[in-house]
Design a protein around this motif. Structure first.
Motif, PDB file in Angstrom:
ATOM      1  N   LEU A   8       0.846  -1.362   0.149  1.00 10.64           N
ATOM      2  CA  LEU A   8       0.094  -0.065  -0.038  1.00 10.64           C
ATOM      3  C   LEU A   8       0.890   1.229  -0.113  1.00 10.64           C
ATOM      4  CD1 LEU A   8      -2.776  -0.846   2.464  1.00 10.64           C
ATOM      5  CD2 LEU A   8      -3.106  -0.794   0.153  1.00 10.64           C
ATOM      6  N   GLY A   9       1.980   1.211   0.770  1.00  8.02           N
ATOM      7  CA  GLY A   9       2.928   2.407   0.914  1.00  8.02           C
ATOM      8  C   GLY A   9       3.524   2.480  -0.616  1.00  8.02           C
ATOM      9  N   ARG A  10       3.926   1.582  -1.242  1.00  8.06           N
ATOM     10  CA  ARG A  10       4.300   1.614  -2.508  1.00  8.06           C
ATOM     11  C   ARG A  10       3.388   2.316  -3.648  1.00  8.06           C
ATOM     12  NH1 ARG A  10       5.993  -3.804  -4.764  1.00  8.06           N
ATOM     13  NH2 ARG A  10       6.421  -2.249  -6.470  1.00  8.06           N
ATOM     14  N   LEU A  11       2.040   1.993  -3.606  1.00  4.15           N
ATOM     15  CA  LEU A  11       1.005   2.354  -4.241  1.00  4.15           C
ATOM     16  C   LEU A  11       0.868   3.874  -4.063  1.00  4.15           C
ATOM     17  CD1 LEU A  11      -1.363  -0.498  -4.451  1.00  4.15           C
ATOM     18  CD2 LEU A  11       0.142   0.165  -6.080  1.00  4.15           C
ATOM     19  N   VAL A  12       0.566   4.244  -2.638  1.00  2.00           N
ATOM     20  CA  VAL A  12       0.155   5.477  -2.347  1.00  2.00           C
ATOM     21  C   VAL A  12       1.651   6.529  -2.852  1.00  2.00           C
ATOM     22  CG1 VAL A  12       0.125   7.406  -0.333  1.00  2.00           C
ATOM     23  CG2 VAL A  12      -1.089   4.964  -0.478  1.00  2.00           C
ATOM     24  N   GLY A  13       2.696   6.107  -2.822  1.00  2.00           N
ATOM     25  CA  GLY A  13       3.925   6.579  -3.302  1.00  2.00           C
ATOM     26  C   GLY A  13       3.959   6.782  -4.843  1.00  2.00           C
ATOM     27  N   GLY A  14       3.016   6.198  -5.455  1.00  2.00           N
ATOM     28  CA  GLY A  14       3.053   6.444  -6.875  1.00  2.00           C
ATOM     29  C   GLY A  14       3.795   5.410  -7.680  1.00  2.00           C
ATOM     30  N   GLU A  15       4.253   4.299  -7.034  1.00  2.00           N
ATOM     31  CA  GLU A  15       4.681   3.064  -7.755  1.00  2.00           C
ATOM     32  C   GLU A  15       3.844   2.314  -8.285  1.00  2.00           C
ATOM     33  OE1 GLU A  15       7.884   0.870  -5.632  1.00  2.00           O
ATOM     34  OE2 GLU A  15       8.217   2.833  -4.410  1.00  2.00           O
ATOM     35  N   PHE A  16       4.113   1.547  -9.384  1.00  2.00           N
ATOM     36  CA  PHE A  16       3.336   0.635 -10.261  1.00  2.00           C
ATOM     37  C   PHE A  16       3.880  -1.023  -9.668  1.00  2.00           C
ATOM     38  CE2 PHE A  16       2.799   4.098 -12.606  1.00  2.00           C
ATOM     39  CZ  PHE A  16       1.342   4.260 -12.842  1.00  2.00           C
ATOM     40  N   LEU A  17       2.687  -1.778  -9.572  1.00  2.00           N
ATOM     41  CA  LEU A  17       3.038  -2.964  -9.255  1.00  2.00           C
ATOM     42  C   LEU A  17       3.508  -3.816 -10.472  1.00  2.00           C
ATOM     43  CD1 LEU A  17       0.066  -4.186  -6.877  1.00  2.00           C
ATOM     44  CD2 LEU A  17       2.141  -3.201  -6.261  1.00  2.00           C
ATOM     45  N   THR A  18       4.416  -4.921 -10.271  1.00  2.00           N
ATOM     46  CA  THR A  18       4.499  -5.795 -11.611  1.00  2.00           C
ATOM     47  C   THR A  18       3.465  -6.691 -11.716  1.00  2.00           C
ATOM     48  OG1 THR A  18       5.374  -7.524 -10.393  1.00  2.00           O
ATOM     49  CG2 THR A  18       7.087  -5.953 -10.872  1.00  2.00           C
ATOM     50  N   ARG A  19       3.194  -7.108 -12.905  1.00  5.74           N
ATOM     51  CA  ARG A  19       2.189  -8.204 -13.156  1.00  5.74           C
ATOM     52  C   ARG A  19       2.154  -9.253 -12.212  1.00  5.74           C
ATOM     53  NH1 ARG A  19       1.023 -10.508 -19.243  1.00  5.74           N
ATOM     54  NH2 ARG A  19      -0.926 -11.977 -18.735  1.00  5.74           N
ATOM     55  N   ALA A  20       3.070  -9.824 -11.861  1.00  8.14           N
ATOM     56  CA  ALA A  20       3.205 -10.960 -10.734  1.00  8.14           C
ATOM     57  C   ALA A  20       2.755 -10.397  -9.270  1.00  8.14           C
ATOM     58  CB  ALA A  20       4.489 -11.506 -10.552  1.00  8.14           C
ATOM     59  N   GLU A  21       3.222  -9.176  -8.897  1.00  7.59           N
ATOM     60  CA  GLU A  21       2.748  -8.572  -7.871  1.00  7.59           C
ATOM     61  C   GLU A  21       1.204  -8.408  -7.499  1.00  7.59           C
ATOM     62  OE1 GLU A  21       6.712  -6.090  -6.240  1.00  7.59           O
ATOM     63  OE2 GLU A  21       5.380  -5.154  -7.846  1.00  7.59           O
ATOM     64  N   ALA A  22       0.723  -7.833  -8.818  1.00  6.18           N
ATOM     65  CA  ALA A  22      -0.752  -7.230  -8.881  1.00  6.18           C
ATOM     66  C   ALA A  22      -1.462  -8.809  -8.866  1.00  6.18           C
ATOM     67  CB  ALA A  22      -1.048  -6.529 -10.278  1.00  6.18           C
ATOM     68  N   HIS A  23      -1.144  -9.723  -9.554  1.00  8.98           N
ATOM     69  CA  HIS A  23      -1.769 -11.032  -9.419  1.00  8.98           C
ATOM     70  C   HIS A  23      -1.852 -11.595  -8.131  1.00  8.98           C
ATOM     71  CE1 HIS A  23      -1.547 -15.382  -9.138  1.00  8.98           C
ATOM     72  NE2 HIS A  23      -2.245 -15.313 -10.016  1.00  8.98           N
ATOM     73  N   ASP A  24      -0.686 -11.339  -7.366  1.00 13.39           N
ATOM     74  CA  ASP A  24      -0.491 -12.004  -5.806  1.00 13.39           C
ATOM     75  C   ASP A  24      -1.500 -11.051  -5.250  1.00 13.39           C
ATOM     76  OD1 ASP A  24       1.219 -13.833  -6.838  1.00 13.39           O
ATOM     77  OD2 ASP A  24       2.983 -12.980  -5.846  1.00 13.39           O
ATOM     78  N   ALA A  25      -1.459  -9.817  -5.382  1.00 13.13           N
ATOM     79  CA  ALA A  25      -2.467  -8.838  -4.515  1.00 13.13           C
ATOM     80  C   ALA A  25      -3.809  -9.410  -4.608  1.00 13.13           C
ATOM     81  CB  ALA A  25      -2.160  -7.560  -4.743  1.00 13.13           C
ATOM     82  N   LEU A  26      -4.229  -9.228  -5.902  1.00 16.35           N
ATOM     83  CA  LEU A  26      -5.692  -9.609  -6.144  1.00 16.35           C
ATOM     84  C   LEU A  26      -6.057 -11.195  -5.430  1.00 16.35           C
ATOM     85  CD1 LEU A  26      -8.524  -8.707  -7.030  1.00 16.35           C
ATOM     86  CD2 LEU A  26      -7.873  -9.485  -9.086  1.00 16.35           C
ATOM     87  N   HIS A  27      -5.217 -12.127  -5.941  1.00 20.58           N
ATOM     88  CA  HIS A  27      -5.306 -13.648  -5.424  1.00 20.58           C
ATOM     89  C   HIS A  27      -5.607 -13.548  -3.943  1.00 20.58           C
ATOM     90  CE1 HIS A  27      -4.000 -17.618  -4.409  1.00 20.58           C
ATOM     91  NE2 HIS A  27      -4.642 -17.933  -5.664  1.00 20.58           N
TER      92      HIS A  27
END
Length: 67
Positions: A8-27
């Motif tokens: 969450l801190g990375r997202l609020v800081g404006g960073e984007f997730l990798t495809r794998a990170e986004a997959h794991d987050a939604l999973h």
């Protein structure tokens, strides 16, 4: 990587997730292991910043795997 405060801190800081990170987050959300407040914060951060193509692809991968 499951959805956590560090992500969450990375997202609020404006960073984007990798495809794998986004997959794991939604999973982890779909598995029901994420606190509802963290989910709300995640969705708010994504709505404010907008999704990248890589993140959307990761979300689709997670939804396809869950179906």
């Amino acid at each position: 990587m499951p959805l956590d405060v560090a992500t969450l801190g990375r997202l609020v800081g404006g960073e984007f997730l990798t495809r794998a990170e986004a997959h794991d987050a939604l999973h982890s959300i779909l598995d029901g292991v994420v606190d509802p407040l963290v989910i709300a914060s995640f969705l708010t951060a994504m709505a404010q910043r907008g999704e990248s193509v890589e993140e959307m692809a990761g979300f689709v991968d997670a939804m396809m795997a869950a179906s």
